[in-house]
Design an enzyme around this catalytic site. Structure first.
Site, PDB file in Angstrom:
ATOM      1  N   ASP A   1      57.159  17.399  18.698  1.00  0.00           N
ATOM      2  CA  ASP A   1      57.595  18.771  18.422  1.00  0.00           C
ATOM      3  C   ASP A   1      58.617  18.855  17.277  1.00  0.00           C
ATOM      4  O   ASP A   1      59.517  18.019  17.173  1.00  0.00           O
ATOM      5  CB  ASP A   1      58.237  19.377  19.674  1.00  0.00           C
ATOM      6  CG  ASP A   1      57.244  19.542  20.819  1.00  0.00           C
ATOM      7  OD1 ASP A   1      56.295  18.740  20.892  1.00  0.00           O
ATOM      8  OD2 ASP A   1      57.435  20.459  21.639  1.00  0.00           O
TER       9      ASP A   1
ATOM     10  N   HIS B   1      59.536  22.437  16.076  1.00  0.00           N
ATOM     11  CA  HIS B   1      60.178  23.680  16.494  1.00  0.00           C
ATOM     12  C   HIS B   1      61.116  24.303  15.458  1.00  0.00           C
ATOM     13  O   HIS B   1      62.254  24.670  15.761  1.00  0.00           O
ATOM     14  CB  HIS B   1      60.930  23.476  17.814  1.00  0.00           C
ATOM     15  CG  HIS B   1      60.025  23.508  19.005  1.00  0.00           C
ATOM     16  ND1 HIS B   1      59.224  24.575  19.311  1.00  0.00           N
ATOM     17  CD2 HIS B   1      59.774  22.566  19.948  1.00  0.00           C
ATOM     18  CE1 HIS B   1      58.521  24.299  20.403  1.00  0.00           C
ATOM     19  NE2 HIS B   1      58.826  23.084  20.807  1.00  0.00           N
TER      20      HIS B   1
ATOM     21  N   ASP C   1      53.506  22.205  17.971  1.00  0.00           N
ATOM     22  CA  ASP C   1      54.795  22.862  18.172  1.00  0.00           C
ATOM     23  C   ASP C   1      55.661  22.768  16.912  1.00  0.00           C
ATOM     24  O   ASP C   1      56.787  22.265  16.934  1.00  0.00           O
ATOM     25  CB  ASP C   1      55.521  22.324  19.410  1.00  0.00           C
ATOM     26  CG  ASP C   1      55.018  22.994  20.692  1.00  0.00           C
ATOM     27  OD1 ASP C   1      53.954  23.641  20.631  1.00  0.00           O
ATOM     28  OD2 ASP C   1      55.679  22.868  21.740  1.00  0.00           O
TER      29      ASP C   1
ATOM     30  N   ASN D   1      51.165  24.157  22.124  1.00  0.00           N
ATOM     31  CA  ASN D   1      51.077  25.398  22.902  1.00  0.00           C
ATOM     32  C   ASN D   1      51.875  26.535  22.260  1.00  0.00           C
ATOM     33  O   ASN D   1      51.641  27.699  22.552  1.00  0.00           O
ATOM     34  CB  ASN D   1      51.540  25.173  24.351  1.00  0.00           C
ATOM     35  CG  ASN D   1      52.988  24.777  24.443  1.00  0.00           C
ATOM     36  OD1 ASN D   1      53.448  23.903  23.713  1.00  0.00           O
ATOM     37  ND2 ASN D   1      53.729  25.413  25.337  1.00  0.00           N
ATOM     38  N   HIS D   2      52.797  26.198  21.353  1.00  0.00           N
ATOM     39  CA  HIS D   2      53.528  27.267  20.667  1.00  0.00           C
ATOM     40  C   HIS D   2      52.763  27.832  19.480  1.00  0.00           C
ATOM     41  O   HIS D   2      53.171  28.858  18.925  1.00  0.00           O
ATOM     42  CB  HIS D   2      54.916  26.784  20.237  1.00  0.00           C
ATOM     43  CG  HIS D   2      55.923  26.849  21.340  1.00  0.00           C
ATOM     44  ND1 HIS D   2      56.840  27.852  21.471  1.00  0.00           N
ATOM     45  CD2 HIS D   2      56.106  26.040  22.411  1.00  0.00           C
ATOM     46  CE1 HIS D   2      57.582  27.657  22.558  1.00  0.00           C
ATOM     47  NE2 HIS D   2      57.146  26.553  23.141  1.00  0.00           N
TER      48      HIS D   2
ATOM     49  N   HIS E   1      48.711  17.493  22.246  1.00  0.00           N
ATOM     50  CA  HIS E   1      50.057  18.029  22.386  1.00  0.00           C
ATOM     51  C   HIS E   1      50.585  17.880  23.806  1.00  0.00           C
ATOM     52  O   HIS E   1      51.692  17.405  24.032  1.00  0.00           O
ATOM     53  CB  HIS E   1      50.118  19.500  21.978  1.00  0.00           C
ATOM     54  CG  HIS E   1      51.483  20.081  22.163  1.00  0.00           C
ATOM     55  ND1 HIS E   1      52.529  19.759  21.333  1.00  0.00           N
ATOM     56  CD2 HIS E   1      51.999  20.915  23.107  1.00  0.00           C
ATOM     57  CE1 HIS E   1      53.626  20.377  21.749  1.00  0.00           C
ATOM     58  NE2 HIS E   1      53.336  21.081  22.828  1.00  0.00           N
TER      59      HIS E   1
ATOM     60  N   HIS F   1      55.381  17.693  23.631  1.00  0.00           N
ATOM     61  CA  HIS F   1      55.468  18.778  24.597  1.00  0.00           C
ATOM     62  C   HIS F   1      56.706  18.769  25.486  1.00  0.00           C
ATOM     63  O   HIS F   1      57.183  19.810  25.897  1.00  0.00           O
ATOM     64  CB  HIS F   1      54.213  18.755  25.479  1.00  0.00           C
ATOM     65  CG  HIS F   1      53.970  20.026  26.262  1.00  0.00           C
ATOM     66  ND1 HIS F   1      54.217  21.275  25.759  1.00  0.00           N
ATOM     67  CD2 HIS F   1      53.476  20.223  27.512  1.00  0.00           C
ATOM     68  CE1 HIS F   1      53.873  22.180  26.663  1.00  0.00           C
ATOM     69  NE2 HIS F   1      53.441  21.576  27.742  1.00  0.00           N
TER      70      HIS F   1
END
Lengths: 442, 399
Positions: free
Chosen positions: A52, A54, A80, A112-113, A262, A336
């Site tokens: 990730d 982010h 992500d 998932n983001h 992910h 994740h």
């Protein structure tokens, strides 16, 4: 396009958003490239696997500093890219630009983001509105999300820890003595070795054999051998090798493939080929195979369990063991979940979590990691197919060490080098451009 | 050629951003002096309440004012949790700073944390009320700020016999009293809670910072001075069963002042008066999350002054024992401490968990556990007989 791309890359590297028409063009171009990729992208080692991001742009720059730049380093990002951090836009667009410019040197898979619904809650939507005054850029990006691959299969990774970059003197000392095989090692951002694990030897078919040979057994697979940074690796205080020969000396040092997703596995997916059948070009559904791949987590349970996240499932060691066995995989790499040490190997090293956002949300105090897998040079550059039966196998028991009825002989795990890094120093950051307060309870 | 947005990086003089052009319009986030914006890597946070001139001057502002403003933050968080359905609080909006504006939305994990903080203190309050007979009870809320608990209590049980005291800095009490007496709030208080803010027994001080009535009292009192001045809080009845609430309050005081406050109340009430206390505040400053928390808050000018001294559950529990909640007389007294993660795991009934889980899609599980382990609920009680509910609250041995 290349020129435009280079300019955009330069601008984004400076953490400056590119104008809306350019974003539109970039996203269009990216979709053209991504649509050609299958749901499961084949990636050849050597490769550096990242978790990730982010929107922590400055930490992504730190990642490139530690792991090498594109295209020199072959990267695989496990999703992500956006949400939570203050620079989702710049981070994602830079990765996308690099994808368009060097499509074979960077692989992006979906997290998932990367979803319309999630980004409206967790910041990316607001950030686009804030920086462009409309939702257009968010919409372009979401259309790209729908085209991102769902997973990747790393082929041709060696059981050796990958050779270190030549410009890094420190890692020269990581070459083990011939009779010791380093299975994984952990380096800090400067390339100093923090710890390493040695590969277990399996000296005979008898399950008892390693008891008589315990001095050769490296520590439990999930435990690192501490090694002070100033301590040359070659002088690790481990006993010298007895002369016993492994019966499982592989024909080559090739391992099984590494599946990168992910989140994790799905009860609806028994084989990697099943993933290829999904119609992925859609918003992430609330349930089903595609959702599970992006949302599931490994957990200390048996079989499958309900996920407290409200999407995906929890899956236990037995699930991973059988999935890897059935698909000739040696490892599942996934992201994740925040892990404070940046990476976490579980279930007798059959699955690893890689987390690449240091000091997550500028609050969590964690370090980040990337995972390097080396190329197997021993078979003349031929890439072994994932579902072949080559490569050596190691027993994967219920407790990871003892034999018994629960043992599966899985393909040997690839050599793994983790580079651990901290958040980019304050001086390299801009002012976080986001609403203040609320990060703590006051 | 591209027109670009130029951002001049954080420089110590305080002028953080300069926009040079704008093919990209509406970059509100970068505009200086915007309300609620402009927090940098810490500096100049108070700016959200002091206008453009405040940018970059956070470090010069008195600590007191920054602490007073933590109440705005708490109120906004409360309102966010209410709007998202976690909490039921018809009074939250009218007592928050953003009374008219759009509700600042907090992330799901913050909403859950706010919910747990409120729900756990509510449960302590309920335990207190149900353990103390049917007569009149008394609650003293320290650093109450814009807290709505009195009105929520009366909303649920209009016949509740209670004397309620709130103590806070004068700046906060004056602001709150102003809001309480405003027509929108007064109407709501009257219709929903049966509380008449303009009744004849409600008296205000001339400067509007003190409110007295037979039931509800607001005291402008610097808690650091309370033990020193040895001035009784007017209207506090030493014989009524009493609960003291410190919700993110004592932690901001110098340790010796926080201790003195606890000693003061412990000595104020005779040992025969049933007395209880609940403390909610951050803990565990020494792991990497905790160190980051201390650093981040420090850079906003917020000092958690007792955190070092009462760093863990054991220290928190020991503190309450030291100041009168000894637990050496069977069920009559005691002190416990648990973290908020424990509250979620063990205090929240399955059906309530399911309800809360269903409110928002929470993708921040690991982060939530991390955060929740850094806040605690501690409670103590003394002067109780058999049959009090205090022992029924789930607790664990502190580690």
């Amino acid at each position: 396009m290349i020129n435009v791309c280079c300019r955009a890359i330069a601008q984004l590297r400076a953490c400056r958003p590119i104008p809306e028409p350019q974003v539109r063009e970039l996203c269009y171009k990216a979709r053209e490239i991504l649509i050609e990729e299958g749901n499961v992208v084949s990636v050849h080692a050597p490769v550096t696997i990242c978790g990730d991001i982010h929107g922590q742009f400055h930490d992504l720059m730190e990642l490139f500093r530690v792991g090498g730049d594109v295209p020199d380093t072959n990267y695989l990002f496990m999703g992500d890219f956006v949400d939570r951090g203050f620079y989702s836009l710049e981070s994602f667009l830079l990765l996308l630009c690099l994808k368009v410019r060097y499509p074979d040197r960077i692989t992006l898979i979906r997290g998932n983001h990367e979803s319309r619904q999630i980004t409206t809650v967790y910041g990316f939507y607001d950030e686009c509105i804030r920086k462009y005054g409309s939702a257009n850029v968010w919409r372009y990006c979401c259309e790209v999300f729908d085209y991102l691959a769902l997973g990747a299969l790393v082929l041709g990774a060696t059981t050796d820890v990958p050779p270190a970059a030549s410009d890094n003197e420190n890692t020269q000392s990581t070459l083990p003595p011939e009779d010791e095989e380093v299975e994984s090692e952990v380096l800090n951002a400067n390339g100093d070795i923090l710890s390493k694990t040695l590969r277990r030897r399996f000296a005979g078919l008898s399950m008892m054999s390693h008891h008589t040979n315990s001095s050769r057994i490296s520590p439990a697979p999930d435990v690192d051998v501490p090694s002070p940074p100033d301590h040359p690796a070659s002088s690790l205080p481990l006993q010298s090798s007895p002369s016993s020969q492994s019966l499982f000396t592989p024909p080559t040092s090739t391992t099984g493939a590494v599946l990168c997703v992910h989140g994790g596995l799905s009860p609806l997916i028994e084989t990697v080929d099943k993933i290829r059948l999904i119609d992925r070009k859609q918003e992430v559904p609330h349930e089903g195979a595609m959702c599970d791949l992006l949302w599931s987590d490994p957990d200390e349970i048996e079989g499958w369990g309900l996920s407290p996240r409200g999407a995906g499932f929890l899956f236990g060691a037995d699930i991973v063991r059988h999935f890897n066995h059935n698909n000739d995989l040696s490892l599942v790499a996934r992201a994740h979940q925040l892990v404070m040490e940046g990476y976490k190997e579980m279930f007798d090293k059959t699955i690893v979590t890689v987390w690449s956002a240091p000091n997550y949300c500028y609050r969590c105090g964690n370090v980040a990691a990337i995972l390097e897998l080396g190329e197997d040079g021993s078979n003349g550059g031929c890439i072994a197919r994932a579902n072949g039966d080559q490569g050596r196998r190691e027993p994967v028991g219920t407790d990871g060490s003892e034999g018994g009825s629960g043992v599966l002989w899985n393909l040997a795990s690839p050599g793994r080098r983790y580079r651990v890094f901290e958040a980019a120093p304050q001086g390299t950051r801009g002012m976080p451009a986001k609403k203040p307060v609320g990060e703590y309870f006051l | 050629m591209l027109q670009v947005l130029q951002i001049v990086r954080d420089n110590p003089t305080g002028s953080q951003f300069l926009m040079s052009s704008s093919t990209i319009p509406n970059l509100n986030a970068f505009r200086r002096g915007q309300r609620g914006r402009g927090r940098g890597s810490g500096r100049g946070v108070g700016s959200s309440h002091s206008g453009a001139a405040g940018l970059g001057h956070g470090r010069h502002r008195p600590h007191d004012e920054i602490i007073q403003n933590t109440d705005n933050d708490a109120a906004t968080s409360r309102l966010s949790a209410v709007e998202a359905g976690y909490l039921e609080d018809p009074f939250a909006r009218l007592l928050s700073a953003d009374e008219d504006g759009p509700v600042a939305r907090r992330l799901p994990l913050m909403n859950r944390g706010t919910y747990l903080r409120t729900a756990s203190i509510d449960r302590i309050v309920d335990t207190f009320l149900s353990s103390t007979g049917h007569g009149c009870r008394q609650i003293i809320s320290l650093g109450a700020g814009s807290d709505t608990r009195y009105f929520r209590l009366k909303h649920k049980r209009q016949n509740l016999a209670i004397v309620y005291h709130e103590v806070d800095f004068e700046a906060n009490t004056r602001r709150k009293i102003g809001r309480l007496r405003s027509p929108p709030f007064a109407d709501k208080a009257k219709t929903l809670a049966g509380v008449d803010m303009h009744a004849s027994d409600v008296r205000l001080s001339e400067d509007g910072s003190t409110l007295r009535s037979s039931e509800y009292n607001i005291h402008p009192q610097d808690l650091r001075r309370l033990p020193r001045d040895n001035a009784d809080l007017t209207g506090v009845d030493k014989d009524l069963p009493t609960l003291i609430i410190s919700e993110c309050c004592l932690v901001y005081l110098p340790p010796e002042d926080a201790d003195a406050v606890l000693r003061y109340f412990s000595q104020l009430f005779p040992s025969t008066t049933p007395l209880a206390i609940v403390v909610y505040e951050p803990i565990r400053p020494h792991d990497s999350f905790g160190r980051t928390m201390v650093r981040n808050l420090m850079s906003r000018g917020i000092q958690l002054q007792t955190l070092e001294k009462y760093a863990g559950l054991a220290e928190q529990q020991e503190r309450l024992k030291t100041y009168g909640f000894r637990g050496d007389d069977g069920t009559g007294s005691g002190a416990e401490a648990v973290d908020i993660n424990f509250i979620w795991q063990r205090w929240t009934p399955p059906e309530e968990k399911e309800r809360v889980d269903g409110l928002e899609w929470m993708d921040e599980l690991e982060e939530f556990v991390l955060l929740a382990k850094h806040y605690c609920i501690c409670w103590g009680w003394r002067g109780y007989g058999e049959g009090s509910g205090w022992k029924e609250l789930p607790s664990s041995s502190p580690n």
